[in-house]
Design an enzyme around this catalytic site. Structure first.
Site, short mmCIF file in Angstrom:
data_model
loop_
_atom_site.label_atom_id
_atom_site.label_comp_id
_atom_site.label_asym_id
_atom_site.label_seq_id
_atom_site.Cartn_x
_atom_site.Cartn_y
_atom_site.Cartn_z
N SER A 228 0.85 -1.18 0.00
CA SER A 228 0.00 0.00 0.00
C SER A 228 0.89 1.23 0.00
CB SER A 228 -0.88 -0.03 1.26
OG SER A 228 -1.24 1.29 1.63
N GLU B 111 -7.97 -10.39 -6.54
CA GLU B 111 -9.13 -9.49 -6.65
C GLU B 111 -9.44 -9.18 -8.13
OE1 GLU B 111 -8.88 -6.29 -3.34
OE2 GLU B 111 -6.90 -7.15 -3.56
#
Ligand code: ARG
Length: 454
Positions: free
Chosen positions: A274, A287
């Site tokens: 991140s 995802e």
């Protein structure tokens, strides 16, 4: 190409809505193959002379090289891939190029090209899915005994093994491969020679072009040949089902890699960080595989709507058949290799899974089965008594195997010490030896079978 009947050029807007070269250029190699087969057939049947065919073949070979080297000049003014290649052929060999389109139309041409393109893709999917199966199988090979909780309703249900879970996906992807193969069998007929819609008066040999292009036979009805796109719909249906399977595995990986589950760790190669939270390891690839299923199924719906209600034979609507297929197949191809990479590299966490496998009264069914086997209770009664014992254990904050015998006997006085033999998750999985069950010996036998098949 049709200037004979027209006095003015198409408007810019007409040009903009009509042009398809930006996407149908992906059919370039198939278009050359189809044209080469067609020209050879025309010569063999005496419809064009051999010297013209030779010039056409040389020109098309040069074009194929240009396509492969990325030097072919794709031009909007020639609308689509078929007219682009014919225009280029004319530049290369002159007027003889004009003989190639004898006894053929773009309608049978595009149907042929598209079938060839999808056929190649189906072969690639088959290989990619076999690769994914191998990755799953190799995980299974190391984890035939590794306990994990099996879920229903995403609630812990009964212990299974991780290897068994991996093999469930091996089975699913095997059916996907079989579906693609089946689709290929039906798709593999040649529309070439159907011409615009009604066939042609030239003495053509459709068996010859079909064989040259690897089709099993020519399509029997010229109207059907130019107007059917169910081969594309079927391929998209298969792709959609396969993508749905991928999305389920992707979702499991997302769950399993969360701290709350902690069942597997993905490798750095298939994880991202991140920009703000330094600790994060995100399963982005999983995802995205999950998300791409939307594109694949969207493509199926999109093409179904394009085809719905179209009268026979060809309508220009069908030009809109390619983009959904390209988009869906690209998404599926990338998803499959991404999933293979994730699965090959992921590390199952045996300790966390074993702990979870024994939690949440996962062996309650084993207790009920023991009451049936050892005490001769009807299953419904055993189920009820076990439910009461679980409630007791829960009230005391105990696991089933931690509950004192005296407590259990409050529910059912006949229960004896032997009950404790079936309450561990290891015993539970080992006992599930029915065909297809999760017992490690079964899993190992299935692994062996799959190793031979793959
Ligand atoms: N670009 C067209 C397509 O993809 C080729 C067929 C055009 N046929 C026609 N009659 N205009 O469908």
């Amino acid at each position: 190409m049709w200037g004979g009947r027209f006095l003015s050029k198409p408007s810019d807007i007409m040009q903009a809505i009509n042009v398809s070269i930006s996407f149908d250029k992906r059919l370039a190699e198939q278009d050359v193959s189809g044209s080469k087969a067609h020209a050879d057939m025309l010569a063999r049947c005496g419809i064009i002379v051999d010297t013209d065919n030779a010039a056409i073949q040389i020109g098309l070979d040069d074009i194929l090289l240009e396509i492969k080297h990325g030097t072919f000049p794709y031009r909007d003014e020639f609308e689509d891939i078929h007219l682009n290649i014919e225009a280029r052929l004319t530049e290369l060999i002159g007027e003889t190029a004009g003989r190639l389109h004898t006894a053929r139309s773009r309608n049978d041409q595009v149907a042929t090209d598209f079938r060839l393109w999808i056929r190649d893709q189906l072969d690639e999917f088959d290989e990619a899915l076999a690769g994914l199966q191998r990755a799953l199988l190799s995980q299974a090979g190391n984890t035939a005994d590794m306990l994990m909780p099996g879920f229903t309703h995403l609630q812990v249900a009964q212990p299974v093994t991780f290897g068994h879970h991996m093999l469930a996906y091996v089975e699913m992807f095997a059916r996907d491969r079989a579906r693609f193969l089946d689709c290929k069998t039906r798709l593999n007929e040649s529309p070439l020679g159907a011409a615009a819609l009604a066939g042609t008066p030239y003495p053509i040999d459709r068996d010859m072009t079909a064989a040259a292009l690897g089709f099993s036979r020519p399509m029997a009805n010229s109207l059907d040949a130019v107007s059917s796109r169910d081969f594309a719909l079927e391929a998209l249906s298969c792709a959609s089902i396969c993508a749905t399977h991928l999305s389920r595995l992707a979702e499991e990986i997302v769950l399993w890699t969360s701290v709350q589950f902690g069942f597997v760790t993905l490798s750095d190669k298939f994880t991202t960080g991140s920009s703000i939270m330094p600790q994060k390891r995100n399963p982005d690839a999983a995802e995205l595989v999950r998300a791409k299923t939307g594109h694949v199924t969207g493509a199926l719906v999109s093409l179904t709507m394009v085809m719905k209600g179209l009268p026979l034979a060809y309508s220009k609507d069908m030009q809109e058949d390619k983009r959904p297929v390209f988009e869906a197949f690209d998404a599926l191809a990338l998803s499959t290799v991404a999933m293979s990479g994730m699965v090959a590299d992921m590390k199952p966490n045996a300790r966390n899974m074993a702990e979870a496998a024994g939690a949440a009264y996962s062996t309650a069914t084993d207790m009920a089965d023991w009451l049936v086997r050892e005490l001769g209770l009807p299953f419904r009664q055993a189920h009820h008594a076990t439910g009461a014992i679980v409630a007791l254990a829960e009230a005391q904050g105990d696991a089933l195997h931690e509950l004192e015998l005296a407590e259990m006997q409050k529910v059912l006085p006949q229960i004896h010490q032997g009950i404790y033999d079936v309450l561990s998750p290891q015993k539970s999985v080992a006992s599930r030896t029915s065909y297809g069950g999760t017992a490690p010996e079964n899993v190992r036998a299935q692994i062996k079978l799959w190793q031979q098949r793959l």
